[in-house]
Design an enzyme around this catalytic site. Structure first.
Site, mmCIF file in Angstrom:
data_model
loop_
_atom_site.group_PDB
_atom_site.id
_atom_site.type_symbol
_atom_site.label_atom_id
_atom_site.label_comp_id
_atom_site.label_asym_id
_atom_site.label_seq_id
_atom_site.Cartn_x
_atom_site.Cartn_y
_atom_site.Cartn_z
ATOM 1 N N HIS A 1 0.812 -1.227 0.000
ATOM 2 C CA HIS A 1 0.000 0.000 0.000
ATOM 3 C C HIS A 1 0.838 1.265 0.000
ATOM 4 O O HIS A 1 0.294 2.374 0.136
ATOM 5 C CB HIS A 1 -0.908 0.024 1.229
ATOM 6 C CG HIS A 1 -1.938 -1.047 1.288
ATOM 7 N ND1 HIS A 1 -3.219 -0.898 0.796
ATOM 8 C CD2 HIS A 1 -1.874 -2.309 1.782
ATOM 9 C CE1 HIS A 1 -3.899 -2.016 0.997
ATOM 10 N NE2 HIS A 1 -3.107 -2.876 1.599
ATOM 11 N N LYS B 1 -7.818 13.826 5.047
ATOM 12 C CA LYS B 1 -6.959 12.625 4.996
ATOM 13 C C LYS B 1 -5.887 12.807 6.064
ATOM 14 O O LYS B 1 -5.755 13.870 6.640
ATOM 15 C CB LYS B 1 -6.311 12.468 3.592
ATOM 16 C CG LYS B 1 -5.630 13.735 3.107
ATOM 17 C CD LYS B 1 -5.188 13.636 1.644
ATOM 18 C CE LYS B 1 -6.353 13.716 0.673
ATOM 19 N NZ LYS B 1 -6.174 12.774 -0.441
ATOM 20 N N ARG B 2 -5.098 11.780 6.321
ATOM 21 C CA ARG B 2 -4.016 11.919 7.290
ATOM 22 C C ARG B 2 -3.109 13.052 6.829
ATOM 23 O O ARG B 2 -2.945 13.292 5.627
ATOM 24 C CB ARG B 2 -3.234 10.606 7.399
ATOM 25 C CG ARG B 2 -3.963 9.505 8.133
ATOM 26 C CD ARG B 2 -4.172 9.837 9.584
ATOM 27 N NE ARG B 2 -2.933 9.921 10.329
ATOM 28 C CZ ARG B 2 -2.527 9.005 11.238
ATOM 29 N NH1 ARG B 2 -3.280 7.931 11.469
ATOM 30 N NH2 ARG B 2 -1.407 9.134 11.906
ATOM 31 N N LYS C 1 1.083 14.240 0.948
ATOM 32 C CA LYS C 1 -0.317 14.571 0.608
ATOM 33 C C LYS C 1 -0.474 16.082 0.412
ATOM 34 O O LYS C 1 -1.469 16.562 -0.082
ATOM 35 C CB LYS C 1 -1.229 14.030 1.705
ATOM 36 C CG LYS C 1 -1.240 12.496 1.809
ATOM 37 C CD LYS C 1 -2.038 12.022 3.019
ATOM 38 C CE LYS C 1 -1.978 10.513 3.209
ATOM 39 N NZ LYS C 1 -2.793 9.740 2.270
ATOM 40 N N THR D 1 -8.515 6.605 -1.673
ATOM 41 C CA THR D 1 -9.886 6.081 -1.773
ATOM 42 C C THR D 1 -10.883 7.204 -1.504
ATOM 43 O O THR D 1 -11.991 7.207 -2.017
ATOM 44 C CB THR D 1 -10.083 4.924 -0.766
ATOM 45 O OG1 THR D 1 -9.518 5.301 0.488
ATOM 46 C CG2 THR D 1 -9.450 3.647 -1.274
ATOM 47 N N LYS E 1 -14.671 8.458 -3.264
ATOM 48 C CA LYS E 1 -15.895 8.754 -2.516
ATOM 49 C C LYS E 1 -16.432 10.148 -2.901
ATOM 50 O O LYS E 1 -17.623 10.333 -3.108
ATOM 51 C CB LYS E 1 -15.600 8.685 -1.010
ATOM 52 C CG LYS E 1 -15.190 7.309 -0.528
ATOM 53 C CD LYS E 1 -14.485 7.327 0.813
ATOM 54 C CE LYS E 1 -13.925 5.955 1.173
ATOM 55 N NZ LYS E 1 -13.028 5.982 2.379
HETATM 56 C C1 26W Z 1 3.993 0.512 10.142
HETATM 57 C C2 26W Z 1 3.426 1.876 9.952
HETATM 58 C C3 26W Z 1 2.487 1.917 8.784
HETATM 59 C C4 26W Z 1 1.115 1.940 9.025
HETATM 60 C C5 26W Z 1 0.249 1.990 7.942
HETATM 61 C C6 26W Z 1 3.011 1.934 7.511
HETATM 62 C C7 26W Z 1 2.126 1.986 6.417
HETATM 63 C C8 26W Z 1 0.770 2.012 6.673
HETATM 64 C C9 26W Z 1 -0.213 2.004 5.552
HETATM 65 C C10 26W Z 1 0.274 1.209 4.417
HETATM 66 C C11 26W Z 1 -0.446 3.339 5.086
HETATM 67 C C12 26W Z 1 -1.716 3.451 4.267
HETATM 68 O O1 26W Z 1 -2.757 3.559 4.823
HETATM 69 N N1 26W Z 1 -1.564 3.445 2.937
HETATM 70 C C13 26W Z 1 -2.684 3.852 2.125
HETATM 71 O O2 26W Z 1 -3.387 2.684 1.727
HETATM 72 C C14 26W Z 1 -4.551 3.042 0.984
HETATM 73 C C15 26W Z 1 -5.321 1.756 0.692
HETATM 74 O O3 26W Z 1 -4.672 1.009 -0.263
HETATM 75 C C16 26W Z 1 -4.203 3.804 -0.296
HETATM 76 O O4 26W Z 1 -5.374 4.180 -0.956
HETATM 77 C C17 26W Z 1 -3.364 5.024 0.035
HETATM 78 O O5 26W Z 1 -2.904 5.636 -1.146
HETATM 79 C C18 26W Z 1 -2.182 4.623 0.896
HETATM 80 O O6 26W Z 1 -1.461 5.757 1.341
#
Ligand code: 26W
Length: 818
Positions: free
Chosen positions: A362, A552-553, A558, A660, A664
């Site tokens: 992701h 968003k975060r 971003k 995503t 929406k």
């Molecule tokens: C370990 C820390 C950590 C926690 C969460 C590293 C990475 C993440 C996630 C991968 C971050 C995340 O939420 N990625 C998002 O995933 C969405 C679903 O596929 C995508 O639509 C977003 O572009 C992407 O940033």
């Protein structure tokens, strides 16, 4: 569609009474309150329990049907499930919403207050967690025998407060008032070990002797699909001390020591790590990943043996999806179980594992790719480390055979043979999986070109794309009933589980009456949004303004900071010509920053500082307002998205894996201003170039500039607007004269600007001004928003799940071929 009373094979009618009667019975006998003393929360629980009753029959039916048909099972392993509230979603999927509303009205209760008297289940950080929740809804709707596995965190993502413009984190406590939707499963308990040592008997059979262990206890939530006839399970694990508290220590009065073991054990499922893209690399986080992954693998193997007895065929009957690298320990853990508990030899165990596991990536952000210190593995996972070395050994031999040279191989093994200090979970997941997928076409291509280039060379057909999607139940039918009713009136309600039917409203895009009614729905949703903003911040919004929303975060890639720079430039332009014919604009921001991510917190502060100046400047009046809404979550998104005119998807090209929220917004009739990044690229292909507003560099242009470390200062000196903005940020204009506050911000953007805010600024500004003009042409604007809704059908998570089922899991679903 009224929920038909279910007949379970013991043929006893289970629901004589109406929904209302069930609610009243639960209010008294389950909640223990009479109508006179019940508050909104009590009614919410009573209604939830009555709905849950009606889900259980479908649940039991589905489980029995899957067992009987030996339907291939899919297990979705995720550290995060960003579910939100569940009552309205379950009422909608079971077709009980109108009956519930009628009943609540008959009790003189405010429907919204009762339905919203539920805490969000916020067991996630952002996109990855919410995607998992949308996938659960779509697996149930499309009839996939899908089960979600995760952690039942006592505390989900922190509650965000804003004090003096700064983010402050407060613990979230969703379980305080209990979760009406879960069933504790005390009979489903697994012992999860850590630490200790490994012994080998004379013929080399290994036995791991953990030095400590915790128990994983299951809590199940039914997940009903559209029309409620297929109900899957979300099983969340909670940690508890294994073995009872040591009473002797307790009786000797050393209560703390006695309790200490218990507290230690329970910390494993205590709290969600709030790092979105920023792993903290803490031991507890690794223990959380091992805890839920191991419990889930043991649990799915127990279920496998209920139908089969030969693990050779595991991959034919079970598909496991790893939601990013967070459950990647599944690779050595499944091999360990197959070898140490079922006597398989390593090669055979690796083969079965590679037929069963699948990995979704992701993010390409290097810092987000998990890697754990090898010593930490040695300490808490000695047997897994041995197995990872065996995997790397087999992989090395395979790679040499395929003609890869040694140093390439060294770069893609789980542990680098020479710098043995890290266990790289991305490589481990890739090597141990049958299929690896990205979450948008661009992202998947970039995976092949960058982080997984050499692994892709070795396994040219392992990486495939599965573009994300969103569930149309929560993100259109439930959050935007005005638009849903308007669409259903025109084309029927088939779109709810076949979203591409929305195409049928396309001919109405230029129909004046339909435009008028469509924009009336938008206006009503904007008013609902404005009411929420007033309640939460006191700021009064002008509903003729463009509601421009970025939610968003908070993260540099971003580029919320590019948005606020453009906002300041607009402020300056209006100040310079207050009587000009300005299109009023409202800038709405919301999002959490990881607590340790200082730059992201500084961006929140800057947004609030700019808001304070702009919103109180008499020259500006209603022409521009800036708002930061604290504590963004799923429930807030359900109000913000239907009420938006403009969706900000402005990430540095190549950095947003998919997004995503972008889907929406477009589905709910907001136009998108965005870069050629993530799924924006495919949205362009579906809605067509004149209905989406793309600006800025593409991924190759960004990579080229980053590669040659191009300096932003060259561009800044050519832009008086940007110079003025930077000067004001530095001279305290927005910080009560404090010239220090944004020093780091300015040096980051004016000297490094890794995320290319400066080179993209002018085209971003120009596109915003173009949209100002377009908003003045209301028919044109309306036509484009309608075409967005009409052409977003492909971005349903039902389509995504059917594609996973056909191309990755090889698992049946309602519409799969023979
Ligand atoms: C370990 C820390 C950590 C926690 C969460 C590293 C990475 C993440 C996630 C991968 C971050 C995340 O939420 N990625 C998002 O995933 C969405 C679903 O596929 C995508 O639509 C977003 O572009 C992407 O940033």
């Amino acid at each position: 569609m009224n929920a038909m009373p279910h007949k379970i094979d013991d043929t006893r009618e289970l629901h004589e009474d109406s929904l209302g009667e069930s609610v009243l019975r639960h209010l008294i006998y389950s909640v223990g309150k009479d109508k006179a003393h019940a508050d909104a929360r009590d009614w919410n629980v009573a209604l939830s329990l009555a709905v849950r009753d009606r889900m259980v029959e479908g649940w039991i039916d589905t489980t029995r049907r899957i067992y009987k048909n030996k339907q291939k099972r899919v297990y979705y392993l995720s550290m995060e499930f960003m579910i939100g509230r569940m009552l309205e979603d379950n009422l909608t999927n079971l077709g009980l919403l109108s009956e519930a509303k009628t009943f609540l009205k008959s009790q003189n209760l405010d429907v919204t207050t009762v339905i919203n008297a539920e805490q969000d289940a916020a067991l996630g950080n952002g996109g990855l967690g919410r995607l998992a929740a949308c996938f659960m809804d779509s697996m149930a709707t499309t009839g996939v025998a899908g089960m979600g596995y995760g952690i039942r965190y006592q505390h989900g993502i922190f509650r965000q407060a804003v004090e003096d413009g700064w983010q402050v984190e407060e613990p979230e406590d969703w379980l305080f008032a209990g979760n009406s939707w879960e069933f504790r499963r005390p009979e489903v308990v697994y012992e999860i070990g850590f630490g200790g040592h490994v012994t080998h008997d004379e013929d080399g059979k290994a036995t791991w002797h953990p030095s400590e262990s915790v128990q994983a206890v299951a809590f199940d939530m039914p997940i009903a699909g559209w029309e409620g006839d297929h109900v899957n399970t979300l099983r969340l694990w909670s940690a508890r001390q294994s073995g009872m508290m040591n009473l002797d220590t307790f009786n000797d009065g050393d209560f703390m020591a006695a309790a200490r073991q218990q507290v230690l054990a329970e910390t494993i499922s205590k709290v969600l790590y709030p790092g979105d893209h920023t792993p903290q690399g803490r031991e507890l986080r690794l223990k959380q990943e091992v805890f839920f992954t191991s419990a889930s693998l043991h649990d799915l193997l127990r279920r496998f043996f209920a139908n089969y007895d030969n693990l050779d065929t595991l991959g034919d009957h079970v598909a496991v999806q790893l939601n990013d690298t967070h459950p990647a320990i599944a690779v050595p853990e499944l091999i360990r179980i197959l070898m140490d508990d079922h006597g398989y030899d390593f090669d055979h165990a690796l083969k079965i594992t590679r037929e069963t596991l699948h990995y979704t990536n992701h993010t390409l952000l290097p810092e987000a790719l998990e890697k754990w210190p090898r010593d930490l593995f040695e300490q808490i996972l000695p047997r897994h480390l041995q197995i990872i070395n065996m995997i790397d050994g087999a992989f090395y031999r395979e790679a040499i055979e395929k003609g890869l040279d040694h140093h390439i191989i060294a770069g893609i093994q789980a542990i680098h043979p020479h710098q043995q200090d890290w266990v790289r979970m991305g490589n481990l997941a890739f090597i141990g999986s049958r299929k690896v997928n990205g979450v948008s076409a661009l992202h998947t291509e970039l995976m092949k070109q960058t982080v997984f280039h050499d692994l892709h060379t070795m396994y040219p057909d392992k990486i495939i794309n599965q573009t994300n999607g969103v569930t149309p139940r929560r993100w259109l039918l439930e959050c935007n009933p005005g638009l849903s009713d308007l669409v259903t009136e025109q084309i029927g309600d088939g779109w709810i589980d076949d979203l591409e039917q929305l195409k049928e409203i396309e001919p109405l895009a230029t129909d004046a009456d339909f435009q008028q009614r469509y924009m009336a729905v938008k206006a009503a949703n904007k008013q609902r949004l404005a009411d929420m903003v007033k309640t939460r911040t006191g700021v009064i919004l002008n509903s003729d303004a463009i509601f421009d929303v970025q939610i968003k975060r908070i993260h540099e890639y971003k580029r919320q900071h590019m948005n606020i720079l453009e906002t300041i430039a607009l402020y300056n332009a209006i100040k310079a010509n207050p009587d000009g014919d300005w299109q009023p604009r409202v800038k709405i921001f919301a999002g959490k920053a990881a607590p340790s991510y200082f730059f992201a917190k500084l961006i929140i502060k800057l947004i609030n500082d700019v808001a304070k100046v702009v919103n109180n400047d008499p020259d500006i009046g209603d022409k521009l307002k800036v708002v930061f809404l604290p504590n963004y979550n799923v429930s807030m998104a359900e109000i913000l998205i239907p009420g938006a005119d403009l969706s900000e998807q402005i990430s540095t090209a190549g950095f947003e894996a998919s997004g995503t929220g972008n889907m929406k917004f477009a589905l709910n009739g907001a136009l998108t201003i965005g870069t050629l990044d993530g799924a924006n690229v495919e949205m362009l292909e579906h809605v067509d170039a004149e209905n989406i507003f793309i600006f800025g560099m593409n991924a190759d242009e960004v990579a080229e500039r980053q590669h040659r470390r191009a300096r932003p200062s060259e561009i800044i000196k050519t832009s008086p607007a940007l110079q003025q903005v930077m000067t004001q940020i530095g001279d305290g204009t927005f910080s009560d004269g404090d010239t220090d506050r944004y020093r780091d911000f300015l040096s980051n953007v004016t000297e490094h600007d890794y995320f290319q805010v400066v080179p993209d600024f002018q085209s971003y500004w120009d596109m915003q001004r173009h949209l100002d003009a377009l908003y003045g042409q209301s028919e044109k604007w309306a036509e484009k928003t309608i075409l967005n809704t009409a052409r977003m059908g492909w971005f349903s998570s039902d389509r995504t799940i059917r594609s996973y089922a056909d191309q990755i899991w090889r698992a049946p679903h309602k519409t799969s071929g023979p």
